[in-house]
Design a protein around this motif. Structure first.
Motif, PDB file in Angstrom:
ATOM      1  N   VAL A  29     -42.898   3.357 -38.729  1.00 57.08           N
ATOM      2  CA  VAL A  29     -43.593   3.756 -37.499  1.00 57.08           C
ATOM      3  C   VAL A  29     -42.555   3.922 -36.404  1.00 57.08           C
ATOM      4  O   VAL A  29     -41.508   3.265 -36.415  1.00 57.08           O
ATOM      5  N   ALA A  30     -42.851   4.800 -35.465  1.00 53.07           N
ATOM      6  CA  ALA A  30     -41.942   5.019 -34.343  1.00 53.07           C
ATOM      7  C   ALA A  30     -42.709   5.699 -33.224  1.00 53.07           C
ATOM      8  O   ALA A  30     -43.785   6.270 -33.427  1.00 53.07           O
ATOM      9  N   GLY A  31     -42.159   5.600 -32.039  1.00 48.43           N
ATOM     10  CA  GLY A  31     -42.705   6.325 -30.897  1.00 48.43           C
ATOM     11  C   GLY A  31     -44.157   5.990 -30.617  1.00 48.43           C
ATOM     12  O   GLY A  31     -44.554   4.812 -30.548  1.00 48.43           O
ATOM     13  N   PRO A  32     -45.009   7.041 -30.455  1.00 43.85           N
ATOM     14  CA  PRO A  32     -46.422   6.830 -30.100  1.00 43.85           C
ATOM     15  C   PRO A  32     -47.171   5.944 -31.086  1.00 43.85           C
ATOM     16  O   PRO A  32     -48.033   5.158 -30.701  1.00 43.85           O
ATOM     17  N   MET A  33     -46.838   6.053 -32.384  1.00 39.48           N
ATOM     18  CA  MET A  33     -47.527   5.253 -33.393  1.00 39.48           C
ATOM     19  C   MET A  33     -47.261   3.763 -33.175  1.00 39.48           C
ATOM     20  O   MET A  33     -48.189   2.933 -33.195  1.00 39.48           O
ATOM     21  N   ALA A  34     -46.015   3.380 -32.949  1.00 37.44           N
ATOM     22  CA  ALA A  34     -45.680   1.981 -32.718  1.00 37.44           C
ATOM     23  C   ALA A  34     -46.351   1.459 -31.451  1.00 37.44           C
ATOM     24  O   ALA A  34     -46.872   0.345 -31.410  1.00 37.44           O
ATOM     25  N   ILE A  35     -46.359   2.293 -30.412  1.00 35.31           N
ATOM     26  CA  ILE A  35     -46.984   1.881 -29.146  1.00 35.31           C
ATOM     27  C   ILE A  35     -48.480   1.692 -29.330  1.00 35.31           C
ATOM     28  O   ILE A  35     -49.074   0.734 -28.815  1.00 35.31           O
ATOM     29  N   ALA A  36     -49.117   2.595 -30.087  1.00 33.34           N
ATOM     30  CA  ALA A  36     -50.560   2.476 -30.322  1.00 33.34           C
ATOM     31  C   ALA A  36     -50.878   1.188 -31.066  1.00 33.34           C
ATOM     32  O   ALA A  36     -51.877   0.504 -30.766  1.00 33.34           O
ATOM     33  N   LEU A  37     -50.053   0.820 -32.044  1.00 37.04           N
ATOM     34  CA  LEU A  37     -50.299  -0.411 -32.784  1.00 37.04           C
ATOM     35  C   LEU A  37     -50.118  -1.648 -31.892  1.00 37.04           C
ATOM     36  O   LEU A  37     -50.880  -2.621 -31.995  1.00 37.04           O
ATOM     37  N   VAL A  38     -49.132  -1.621 -31.005  1.00 38.42           N
ATOM     38  CA  VAL A  38     -48.946  -2.736 -30.072  1.00 38.42           C
ATOM     39  C   VAL A  38     -50.138  -2.837 -29.125  1.00 38.42           C
ATOM     40  O   VAL A  38     -50.621  -3.930 -28.816  1.00 38.42           O
ATOM     41  N   LEU A  39     -50.633  -1.706 -28.669  1.00 37.44           N
ATOM     42  CA  LEU A  39     -51.815  -1.714 -27.809  1.00 37.44           C
ATOM     43  C   LEU A  39     -53.010  -2.315 -28.538  1.00 37.44           C
ATOM     44  O   LEU A  39     -53.789  -3.084 -27.960  1.00 37.44           O
ATOM     45  N   GLY A  40     -53.168  -1.977 -29.804  1.00 38.01           N
ATOM     46  CA  GLY A  40     -54.265  -2.544 -30.577  1.00 38.01           C
ATOM     47  C   GLY A  40     -54.148  -4.044 -30.735  1.00 38.01           C
ATOM     48  O   GLY A  40     -55.151  -4.775 -30.667  1.00 38.01           O
ATOM     49  N   ALA A  41     -52.902  -4.551 -30.920  1.00 39.50           N
ATOM     50  CA  ALA A  41     -52.705  -5.999 -31.021  1.00 39.50           C
ATOM     51  C   ALA A  41     -53.113  -6.693 -29.726  1.00 39.50           C
ATOM     52  O   ALA A  41     -53.733  -7.755 -29.737  1.00 39.50           O
ATOM     53  N   ASN A  42     -52.781  -6.092 -28.591  1.00 36.63           N
ATOM     54  CA  ASN A  42     -53.162  -6.676 -27.302  1.00 36.63           C
ATOM     55  C   ASN A  42     -54.668  -6.633 -27.094  1.00 36.63           C
ATOM     56  O   ASN A  42     -55.239  -7.548 -26.481  1.00 36.63           O
ATOM     57  N   LEU A  43     -55.311  -5.596 -27.595  1.00 36.46           N
ATOM     58  CA  LEU A  43     -56.767  -5.513 -27.478  1.00 36.46           C
ATOM     59  C   LEU A  43     -57.448  -6.515 -28.406  1.00 36.46           C
ATOM     60  O   LEU A  43     -58.417  -7.190 -28.017  1.00 36.46           O
ATOM     61  N   GLY A  44     -56.942  -6.655 -29.614  1.00 33.50           N
ATOM     62  CA  GLY A  44     -57.569  -7.538 -30.591  1.00 33.50           C
ATOM     63  C   GLY A  44     -57.560  -8.995 -30.184  1.00 33.50           C
ATOM     64  O   GLY A  44     -58.521  -9.727 -30.429  1.00 33.50           O
ATOM     65  N   THR A  45     -56.484  -9.437 -29.522  1.00 33.13           N
ATOM     66  CA  THR A  45     -56.422 -10.846 -29.124  1.00 33.13           C
ATOM     67  C   THR A  45     -57.422 -11.171 -28.024  1.00 33.13           C
ATOM     68  O   THR A  45     -57.818 -12.327 -27.854  1.00 33.13           O
ATOM     69  N   ALA A  46     -57.877 -10.155 -27.259  1.00 33.58           N
ATOM     70  CA  ALA A  46     -58.904 -10.384 -26.234  1.00 33.58           C
ATOM     71  C   ALA A  46     -60.311 -10.266 -26.801  1.00 33.58           C
ATOM     72  O   ALA A  46     -61.261 -10.757 -26.190  1.00 33.58           O
ATOM     73  N   ILE A  47     -60.436  -9.603 -27.965  1.00 29.76           N
ATOM     74  CA  ILE A  47     -61.761  -9.458 -28.582  1.00 29.76           C
ATOM     75  C   ILE A  47     -62.234 -10.768 -29.195  1.00 29.76           C
ATOM     76  O   ILE A  47     -63.427 -11.089 -29.173  1.00 29.76           O
ATOM     77  N   ASN A  48     -61.266 -11.551 -29.741  1.00 25.48           N
ATOM     78  CA  ASN A  48     -61.628 -12.794 -30.441  1.00 25.48           C
ATOM     79  C   ASN A  48     -62.582 -13.695 -29.666  1.00 25.48           C
ATOM     80  O   ASN A  48     -63.656 -14.043 -30.168  1.00 25.48           O
ATOM     81  N   PRO A  49     -62.242 -14.104 -28.423  1.00 26.72           N
ATOM     82  CA  PRO A  49     -63.138 -15.038 -27.717  1.00 26.72           C
ATOM     83  C   PRO A  49     -64.519 -14.460 -27.428  1.00 26.72           C
ATOM     84  O   PRO A  49     -65.511 -15.190 -27.421  1.00 26.72           O
ATOM     85  N   VAL A  50     -64.592 -13.152 -27.203  1.00 25.20           N
ATOM     86  CA  VAL A  50     -65.884 -12.535 -26.876  1.00 25.20           C
ATOM     87  C   VAL A  50     -66.770 -12.473 -28.113  1.00 25.20           C
ATOM     88  O   VAL A  50     -67.948 -12.855 -28.078  1.00 25.20           O
ATOM     89  N   LEU A  51     -66.224 -12.010 -29.236  1.00 21.05           N
ATOM     90  CA  LEU A  51     -67.032 -11.862 -30.451  1.00 21.05           C
ATOM     91  C   LEU A  51     -67.412 -13.208 -31.053  1.00 21.05           C
ATOM     92  O   LEU A  51     -68.471 -13.329 -31.663  1.00 21.05           O
ATOM     93  N   GLU A  52     -66.567 -14.205 -30.856  1.00 20.27           N
ATOM     94  CA  GLU A  52     -66.822 -15.495 -31.489  1.00 20.27           C
ATOM     95  C   GLU A  52     -67.595 -16.436 -30.587  1.00 20.27           C
ATOM     96  O   GLU A  52     -67.647 -17.638 -30.824  1.00 20.27           O
TER      97      GLU A  52
END
Length: 570
Positions: free
Chosen positions: A205-228
């Motif tokens: 992965v590189a460029g936009p793809m790597a950035i998109a995956l990092v953005l998803g990691a930041n989003l996922g860690t905030a989803i945990n408390p809400v969904l659970e």
């Protein structure tokens, strides 16, 4: 390919386990102290932001920090503005370990594991034991990252993998969703970002793809408390996790809109793709914090309007002091349990005060006001048993084990004393009211004096639970003999009034004797709750209970108690 995928999955699992060991090790070594420090640091937005960074950098889990802060906010101990500031800091704090591991520190892995295992095995408990666990976890994380790079190399040559990555490269939103789902399942944004770094290092992965995956990691860690279900059904308690998710979403959407220019700028700023992932992860969280910190007051006001306070009647049976996270530190958990047991003593005292008021007035009002207090004792006693049973036995020293046993015994005795009030004293007083009769003035005075002495003994027992003073334990134990003597005297006086032909004595004879018996039984429970554990450890409790020159046997419990002069009571 199958063998490669198995290697890849295994090293990802090792990375997750290493992250888990670091988190739990730090929580056990200093979790309660971090929570106390965090509570003192929450004075303003900037100090709360810094506190969030510091605590999360140690815990390596913004979720763990979020649970602490959510607990503060849900109980009203912390305003929403500093709570949101802590979460912004927590999101920055998780990036620090990523920054560290982006450098070549693989040589430290075997040394960390070696030191950690030696400390962990040599010391069975204590802070150094937990820090050894932290060192093992860090070493496993470094080993997993090193081997991940090797296991990813064959995948880089796979046409199927390159086709999948090409599809995601053309659909950054899908890449964000995939990384968010992985983070939600792993419960660790750190692990997912480190995985993206390994993939970037292999050119997957590189460029936009790597950035998109990092953005998803930041989003996922905030989803945990809400969904659970963080915060349960209380809208006010859900403000913090939902507010943290909303600012994540806003940041992710803005970054996705600008993903191409952002990727170009990051490529020029940092040439190494691995370092680029780590730097972007930090810059993204710093940018979101810089945008939201100045407007947190208005943002908190908006959340308060969206999730208003729900009017819920107070539940006296709800425990007030039992903190689940504190069980990682037994001395703190036992202190909180002690506060809850003392609250049980206060509830029992309220029941005795109500029984005294009903006896004095002869009216049913005080009895009706006590409805449900015995249920409070039952509920808190059950909650205490569950809470104390959840403390890991290996973390308890001999003194902790004795303290835990004493607390369980004390709470059980108080609950049994509450049953005696609820099923004995109060129904007996209710019978007198229903029949329209009152105890004789002399009999009423005798019972009132016994109830006053009983309440004094309860206060002494609560103090003894804290001090464990041997002299106080002897004095409290002597109260069994005193109560036996006072019961005997009151019974003989009652029989003399009965023989004299007084009508009110004849009408209430059974109730009077029942009240005497129940008061003596309650006193026996109180004495056994606090005095006997102290006397037992001092070697003054024999098979017949207490060693001494003079003894007095309680026919209800088969106990023999030393009789000592007790101070006069008014």
């Amino acid at each position: 390919m199958t063998a490669t995928l198995i290697d890849f999955a295994g090293f990802v699992a090792l990375l997750l386990w290493g992250t888990h060991m670091v988190q739990t090790g730090v929580q056990r070594a200093a979790g309660a102290r971090l929570k106390l420090w965090l509570g003192h640091a929450l004075r303003g937005r900037l100090s709360a932001f810094a506190a969030g960074i510091g605590v999360t950098a140690l815990l390596q889990s913004s979720t763990a920090t979020g649970l602490m802060v959510t607990g503060f906010a849900a109980t009203g101990l912390l305003a929403l503005v500093p709570a949101l500031a802590v979460m912004l800091g927590a999101n920055v704090g998780t990036t620090l370990i990523v920054q560290l591991l982006a450098f070549d520190v693989q040589l430290a892995a075997p040394l960390l594991v070696l030191i950690g295992v030696v400390v962990f095995r040599r010391l069975e408990r204590g802070r150094l034991h937990d820090l050894g666990r932290v060192a093992i976890g860090l070493g496993l994380m470094l080993l997993a990252l090193d081997h991940l790079s090797g296991s990813l190399a064959p995948l880089a040559d796979s046409q199927a993998v390159r086709t999948l990555i090409g599809l995601l490269q053309a659909a950054p939103v899908a890449a964000v969703m995939l990384a968010a789902a992985l983070t939600w399942m792993a419960h660790s944004s750190v692990a997912v970002v480190l995985l993206v770094m390994s993939m970037a290092g292999q050119g997957l992965v590189a460029g936009p793809m790597a950035i998109a995956l990092v953005l998803g990691a930041n989003l996922g860690t905030a989803i945990n408390p809400v969904l659970e279900g963080a915060g349960g059904d209380d809208p006010q308690a859900r403000r913090l996790p939902l507010g943290n998710l909303i600012n994540r979403v806003i940041g992710v959407v803005a970054a996705l809109i600008l993903i191409e220019p952002v990727a170009g700028a990051m490529g020029r700023l940092v040439e190494d793709p691995v370092r680029m992932v780590a730097v972007f992860h930090t810059l993204f969280n710093l940018t979101v914090a810089a945008v939201f910190l100045p407007v947190l007051r208005h943002y908190a006001g908006l959340l308060a309007r969206l999730l208003p306070v729900r009017a819920v009647p107070a539940d006296p049976a709800r425990t007030l002091y039992l903190d689940e996270e504190a069980r990682e530190t037994p001395e703190v958990a036992l202190g909180l349990a002690t506060r809850e047991v003392l609250r049980m003593a206060d509830v029992l005292d309220d029941m005795l005060a109500g029984a005294r008021a009903a006896l004095r007035s002869g009216e049913p009002g005080p009895i009706a006001a006590l409805k449900g207090l015995d249920d409070v004792l039952d509920h808190v006693n059950r909650a205490l048993k569950t809470y104390l049973a959840g403390i890991e036995p290996a973390r308890l020293g001999p003194a902790d084990e004795r303290r835990l046993t004493d607390l369980l015994a004390f709470a059980t005795r108080l609950e049994q004393a509450g049953d005696a009030v609820d099923r004995g004293l109060l129904p007996t007083l209710g019978k007198c009211h229903k029949r329209g009769v009152r105890l004789s003035k002399e009999g009423q005075g005798e019972l009132l004096r016994l109830l006053d002495r009983l309440r004094d003994n309860l206060a002494q027992a609560a103090a003894l639970l804290m001090t464990r003073d041997l002299r106080a334990a002897r004095l409290l134990a002597a109260e069994k003999a005193v109560f036996r003597r006072l019961e005997t005297e009151a019974t003989l006086a009652h029989f003399r009034r009965l023989r004299s032909g007084r009508p009110e004595t004849a009408l209430t004879s059974a109730q009077h004797l029942d009240l005497l018996r129940d008061i003596k039984l309650i006193n026996s429970q109180i004495v056994a709750a606090a005095a006997y554990p102290v006397l037992n450890r001092a070697g003054e409790l024999l098979a017949s209970r207490v060693a001494g020159e003079e003894t007095d046997e309680d026919e209800n419990e088969g106990e023999t108690v030393r009789t000592e002069p007790s101070p006069p009571r008014r």
